[in-house]
Scaffold this active site. Structure first.
Site, mmCIF file in Angstrom:
data_model
loop_
_atom_site.group_PDB
_atom_site.id
_atom_site.type_symbol
_atom_site.label_atom_id
_atom_site.label_comp_id
_atom_site.label_asym_id
_atom_site.label_seq_id
_atom_site.Cartn_x
_atom_site.Cartn_y
_atom_site.Cartn_z
ATOM 1 N N ASP A 25 0.847 -1.197 0.000
ATOM 2 C CA ASP A 25 0.000 0.000 0.000
ATOM 3 C C ASP A 25 0.883 1.248 0.000
ATOM 4 O OD1 ASP A 25 0.890 -0.050 2.624
ATOM 5 O OD2 ASP A 25 -1.058 0.426 3.501
ATOM 6 N N SER A 26 2.210 1.042 0.057
ATOM 7 C CA SER A 26 3.148 2.145 -0.176
ATOM 8 C C SER A 26 2.924 2.748 -1.555
ATOM 9 C CB SER A 26 4.594 1.653 -0.049
ATOM 10 O OG SER A 26 4.805 0.511 -0.850
ATOM 11 N N ASP A 64 -0.834 -6.348 -0.197
ATOM 12 C CA ASP A 64 -0.819 -5.604 1.070
ATOM 13 C C ASP A 64 -2.208 -5.006 1.277
ATOM 14 O OD1 ASP A 64 0.339 -4.552 3.318
ATOM 15 O OD2 ASP A 64 1.328 -2.895 2.272
ATOM 16 N N LYS A 94 -0.728 -9.430 3.130
ATOM 17 C CA LYS A 94 -0.016 -8.887 4.295
ATOM 18 C C LYS A 94 -0.976 -7.974 5.057
ATOM 19 C CE LYS A 94 3.233 -5.548 4.131
ATOM 20 N NZ LYS A 94 2.614 -4.517 5.015
ATOM 21 N N GLU A 96 -1.046 -5.186 8.228
ATOM 22 C CA GLU A 96 -0.374 -4.423 9.290
ATOM 23 C C GLU A 96 -1.012 -4.894 10.590
ATOM 24 O OE1 GLU A 96 0.187 -0.255 8.683
ATOM 25 O OE2 GLU A 96 1.049 -0.572 6.695
ATOM 26 N N GLU A 162 9.315 -3.632 10.804
ATOM 27 C CA GLU A 162 9.677 -2.338 10.213
ATOM 28 C C GLU A 162 10.127 -1.348 11.282
ATOM 29 O OE1 GLU A 162 6.883 -0.737 7.394
ATOM 30 O OE2 GLU A 162 7.947 1.184 7.269
HETATM 31 O O1 KIV Z 1 3.527 -1.013 1.776
HETATM 32 C C1 KIV Z 1 4.694 -1.436 1.785
HETATM 33 O O2 KIV Z 1 5.442 -1.282 0.811
HETATM 34 C C2 KIV Z 1 5.164 -2.106 2.979
HETATM 35 C C3 KIV Z 1 6.617 -2.435 3.069
HETATM 36 C C4 KIV Z 1 7.416 -1.220 3.206
HETATM 37 C C5 KIV Z 1 6.900 -3.445 4.112
HETATM 38 O O3 KIV Z 1 4.400 -2.369 3.854
#
Ligand code: KIV
Length: 252
Positions: A25-26, A64, A94, A96, A162
């Site tokens: 989600d980055s 994510d 993934k 959080e 992280e």
């Molecule tokens: O969203 C993302 O790219 C992440 C990584 C930095 C672990 O969660």
């Protein structure tokens, strides 16, 4: 592990030898122009997971899950996560993580949705924690270690750590059987992850723990600048880039 958000990038990342591609989600700040990850939607992640899955053969593709797409109601969380595997070709999701994701991790794992947990700095909580290093005292560090154990017991197959002190990450790595993947967590994790735009030099600003390994922004600026100059000067397109059909002469 490295992030990617489209098929072309994902194919390059895979060919370069990355085992796990995180459709992070980055993307919110890395490529969608937001200030943080909070506005990213399930549809946006889904579309990009589909592209990354189509662009890769062997890499493990991890979706994510964006802010508030999980954790409120179980049925909705399962539906959103399941969609990434069922419709878009992800191999895992993934989350959080925190105390609120232990039961969900167990439920998803039971249902056949592999879960990568994520502890330490979790950018979706930026309004509570900022972007500073987490585990500032022994109590917080012990809580992360305990949550790591609980997520492993709940069925998580891997854990992202992280922006935590390296000696905490080393102890968490020792304490778990599942692999840890560090970002700003030192060299003792089992794997490492960074954001693609930070690694290749496309980002405007990067976190202090990231390292830039190339200058793609410079390369792109130079290529696009050459294109603009060539069009302006008339040197592009040349005869080699066009086709003439004699039968079409004298129409006008
Ligand atoms: O969203 C993302 O790219 C992440 C990584 C930095 C672990 O969660």
């Amino acid at each position: 592990m490295l992030t990617a958000y489209d098929a072309v990038t994902a194919s390059i990342v895979e060919e370069a030898g990355v085992d796990v591609i995180l459709v992070g989600d980055s993307m919110g700040n890395a490529v969608l122009g937001h200030d943080d990850t909070l506005p990213v939607t399930v549809d946006e992640v889904a579309s990009r997971v589909g592209a990354v899955a189509r662009g890769t053969d062997e890499a493990l593709v991890v979706a994510d899950m964006p802010f508030l797409s999980f954790g409120a109601a179980e049925a909705e969380s399962v539906r959103n996560c399941g969609r990434m595997l069922k419709e878009e070709g992800a191999n895992a999701v993934k989350l959080e993580s925190g105390p609120h994701t232990i039961e969900l991790t167990e439920r998803l794992s039971d249902l056949g949705v592999p879960v990568m947990a994520h502890l330490g700095l979790t950018p979706q909580s930026v309004n509570q924690t900022g972007y500073t290093q987490q585990a500032g005292d022994r109590e917080e560090a012990a809580e992360i270690l305990e949550l790591a154990r609980e997520h492993e017991a709940a069925g998580a197959f891997a854990l992202v750590l992280e922006h935590v002190p390296a000696n905490l990450a080393a102890q968490v790595t020792d304490a778990l059987d599942i692999p840890t993947i560090g970002i700003g967590a030192g060299g003792d994790c089992d794997g490492q992850v960074l954001v693609f735009t930070d690694v290749v030099g496309l980002a405007d600003r990067s976190p202090p723990f990231a390292k830039q390994f190339g200058d793609v922004r410079g390369e792109v600026e130079s290529a696009v600048g050459d294109y603009v100059d060539a069009v302006a000067s008339g040197s592009f397109p040349a005869d080699a880039h066009a086709n003439t059909d004699d039968e079409l002469d004298d129409l006008y």
